[in-house]
Design a protein around this motif. Structure first.
Motif, PDB file in Angstrom:
ATOM      1  N   GLY A   1      45.265  76.792  20.356  1.00  0.00           N
ATOM      2  CA  GLY A   1      46.342  75.883  19.965  1.00  0.00           C
ATOM      3  C   GLY A   1      46.923  76.117  18.589  1.00  0.00           C
ATOM      4  O   GLY A   1      47.663  75.281  18.085  1.00  0.00           O
ATOM      5  N   THR A   2      46.623  77.249  17.971  1.00  0.00           N
ATOM      6  CA  THR A   2      47.157  77.516  16.631  1.00  0.00           C
ATOM      7  C   THR A   2      48.371  78.431  16.636  1.00  0.00           C
ATOM      8  O   THR A   2      48.908  78.748  15.576  1.00  0.00           O
ATOM      9  CB  THR A   2      46.071  78.146  15.733  1.00  0.00           C
ATOM     10  OG1 THR A   2      45.638  79.381  16.308  1.00  0.00           O
ATOM     11  CG2 THR A   2      44.886  77.208  15.561  1.00  0.00           C
ATOM     12  N   LEU A   3      48.815  78.833  17.813  1.00  0.00           N
ATOM     13  CA  LEU A   3      49.969  79.728  17.918  1.00  0.00           C
ATOM     14  C   LEU A   3      50.976  79.133  18.892  1.00  0.00           C
ATOM     15  O   LEU A   3      50.661  78.879  20.052  1.00  0.00           O
ATOM     16  CB  LEU A   3      49.536  81.119  18.399  1.00  0.00           C
ATOM     17  CG  LEU A   3      50.651  82.136  18.565  1.00  0.00           C
ATOM     18  CD1 LEU A   3      51.333  82.428  17.229  1.00  0.00           C
ATOM     19  CD2 LEU A   3      50.100  83.422  19.172  1.00  0.00           C
ATOM     20  N   SER A   4      52.171  78.915  18.416  1.00  0.00           N
ATOM     21  CA  SER A   4      53.233  78.351  19.252  1.00  0.00           C
ATOM     22  C   SER A   4      54.163  79.450  19.761  1.00  0.00           C
ATOM     23  O   SER A   4      54.188  80.557  19.215  1.00  0.00           O
ATOM     24  CB  SER A   4      54.052  77.337  18.450  1.00  0.00           C
ATOM     25  OG  SER A   4      54.828  78.008  17.463  1.00  0.00           O
ATOM     26  N   ASN A   5      54.928  79.124  20.775  1.00  0.00           N
ATOM     27  CA  ASN A   5      55.925  80.070  21.281  1.00  0.00           C
ATOM     28  C   ASN A   5      56.969  80.378  20.219  1.00  0.00           C
ATOM     29  O   ASN A   5      57.483  81.495  20.157  1.00  0.00           O
ATOM     30  CB  ASN A   5      56.585  79.533  22.546  1.00  0.00           C
ATOM     31  CG  ASN A   5      55.659  79.600  23.740  1.00  0.00           C
ATOM     32  OD1 ASN A   5      54.631  80.264  23.721  1.00  0.00           O
ATOM     33  ND2 ASN A   5      56.022  78.907  24.797  1.00  0.00           N
ATOM     34  N   GLU A   6      57.264  79.412  19.355  1.00  0.00           N
ATOM     35  CA  GLU A   6      58.229  79.640  18.280  1.00  0.00           C
ATOM     36  C   GLU A   6      57.699  80.685  17.296  1.00  0.00           C
ATOM     37  O   GLU A   6      58.456  81.524  16.816  1.00  0.00           O
ATOM     38  CB  GLU A   6      58.543  78.327  17.548  1.00  0.00           C
ATOM     39  CG  GLU A   6      59.312  77.328  18.387  1.00  0.00           C
ATOM     40  CD  GLU A   6      58.441  76.568  19.405  1.00  0.00           C
ATOM     41  OE1 GLU A   6      57.193  76.511  19.243  1.00  0.00           O
ATOM     42  OE2 GLU A   6      59.014  76.052  20.373  1.00  0.00           O
ATOM     43  N   GLN A   7      56.408  80.640  17.016  1.00  0.00           N
ATOM     44  CA  GLN A   7      55.821  81.636  16.115  1.00  0.00           C
ATOM     45  C   GLN A   7      55.819  83.022  16.767  1.00  0.00           C
ATOM     46  O   GLN A   7      56.046  84.019  16.094  1.00  0.00           O
ATOM     47  CB  GLN A   7      54.405  81.230  15.725  1.00  0.00           C
ATOM     48  CG  GLN A   7      54.371  80.046  14.782  1.00  0.00           C
ATOM     49  CD  GLN A   7      52.982  79.499  14.615  1.00  0.00           C
ATOM     50  OE1 GLN A   7      52.292  79.247  15.591  1.00  0.00           O
ATOM     51  NE2 GLN A   7      52.572  79.319  13.373  1.00  0.00           N
ATOM     52  N   ILE A   8      55.576  83.059  18.062  1.00  0.00           N
ATOM     53  CA  ILE A   8      55.626  84.335  18.783  1.00  0.00           C
ATOM     54  C   ILE A   8      57.040  84.905  18.714  1.00  0.00           C
ATOM     55  O   ILE A   8      57.229  86.089  18.442  1.00  0.00           O
ATOM     56  CB  ILE A   8      55.167  84.163  20.246  1.00  0.00           C
ATOM     57  CG1 ILE A   8      53.677  83.806  20.284  1.00  0.00           C
ATOM     58  CG2 ILE A   8      55.446  85.423  21.054  1.00  0.00           C
ATOM     59  CD1 ILE A   8      53.177  83.394  21.654  1.00  0.00           C
TER      60      ILE A   8
END
Length: 94
Positions: free
Chosen positions: A57-64
């Motif tokens: 849960g520490t990586l969002s699609n926005e960060q990707i």
């Protein structure tokens, strides 16, 4: 590469947008860590770190998306396409 949190398009220290020069410096640092390693090794590393972030849960699609937007211009067409495929796979993970 420590994690993907730095690729949100913001500088984590002060919340300011990074300059192009700062992104290029960071890209060179990341590239230096992988000097001499195969493309496959690099892609596996990117995927495994992103997968870990998605699962905990520490990586969002926005960060990707931000990661892809920052690094894809530095790649040739074939490598950019491979990275885009990885991005799309990661974004499908809940």
């Amino acid at each position: 590469m420590e994690d993907f949190a730095g690729y949100s398009g913001k500088n984590r220290q002060n919340g300011q947008n990074k300059t192009v020069e700062a992104w290029m410096d960071e890209a060179k640092t990341v590239a230096g860590k992988y000097h001499g390693r195969s493309e496959g090794d690099m892609l596996k590393e990117i995927y495994s770190r992103a997968l870990e972030g998605k699962k905990n849960g520490t990586l969002s699609n926005e960060q990707i998306d931000a990661f892809y937007a920052q690094f894809s211009p530095m790649l040739d067409g074939v490598k950019r396409k491979k990275l885009k495929q990885i991005v799309e796979q990661l974004k499908k993970i809940p």
